[in-house]
Design a protein around this motif. Sequence first.
Motif: not given
Length: 436
Positions: A157-168
């Motif tokens: 059982r995991i909860i996961a997500g791709k990182v979201m980032m759009d600067r720096f």
Amino acid sequence: MRYAIRAAFFDFPARLADPAQASGHARYIEEGVLLIDHGKIVQLLEWEERTQVPDWEEYEYLDLRGKIIFPGFIDTHIHFPQIGMVGSWGEQLLEWLEEYTFPAEIDYQDRAFATEMAAKFLDQCLENGTTTALIFGSVHEGSTDALFEAAEHREMRIIAGKVMMDRFVPDALCEKVAESYQQTKNLIERWHNKGRLSYALTPRFAPTSTPELLAAVGRLKREYPDVWLQTHLSENPQEIAWVRELFPDQQDYLSVYHHYGLTGPRSVFAHCLHLEEAEWQCLARSDSAISFCPTSNLFLGSGLFNLRKAHQHNVKIGMGTDIGAGTSFSLLRTLSEAYKVQQLQHYALTVAEAFYHATLGGAVSLSLDDKIGNFLPGKEADFIVIDCAVTPLQTLRQARCRDIWERLFVLMTLGDERNIRQTWVNGRCAFQRHNN
């Protein structure tokens, strides 16, 4: 698929209004038997009560006397793409990200590499007794697919997500808002609520998120109201000052997330070391949770988490290893560091409270306490088999313990992954240690 497991057992039968009072609410059965049927817990009984089980002969009997069985550990903050750069020397948060983290995460654009590392990452979790985790992926859609595929194969059982980032961030990791939104949506549609898998919206933190990206995250949260959200909050004084510069219209750091609708019962904020009073109140009102990551906080010199303050505001707490700023997958080691962090603030963390945060308290913080966290009938059969004495020092010290509380405190302060003898996931043994 049906097991009757004989051992000692330790859990918390009910969620606690005040974790500081955990010692009075724990259940310890010195001679018990756990009945499991097709991945679910049927019953936890005293050994002498087994005669009340009408179909006893249909269970496969496993004798694990001498061991203590706990609910599986729950890691509420950990980074999948940072397994290869644990123990990187000499920087605090912002410099550490630039020097080590971002270069390591670029490698995950290679799907084959991500697949290989996903297997190693989840196997490390199991070896350390972690059966459920809230996981940061990399920015890459394919690597997040690889993580979910590996977890599905292991029935974790995991909860996961791709990182979201759009600067720096380096160009190789920088997204466009529309791209980030669409890839996240694709992943939610593929993986959220698929078996034991769930999705978490994962904006890395406010500095790497433009207002437009945070608005897109808020839109996704409205479109998929049962997904989780994970991010970082108030880890480092430089970070906090940077957030003030980037979002001058917001009252404080947490207000940035709250403004875009990112707080709530399934929102987990890692660290929270330097919160203002208004931020504590907002976390409590919104029923958001905190992941306490002591090994990471000490390693990066970020600060000391105020557990007493969390109790005063009735904010939910889970434990996080925060690999790779954290230096161990072991939640036993993490709890040991948590005790020391609280000692520095004159709060004596009891062993009962510590194990509550690592088990049922972690489940509460992730809104999963209806499924995991203790041995109640109907819960998913995720648990760990622990040997409290696997080194000469542990053996010596355990022999001098006067009661179960002292035994568990010695386990917490001297223990590590070697004490995990078996890890069971969804009613089957997913890891077994054959030697030390």
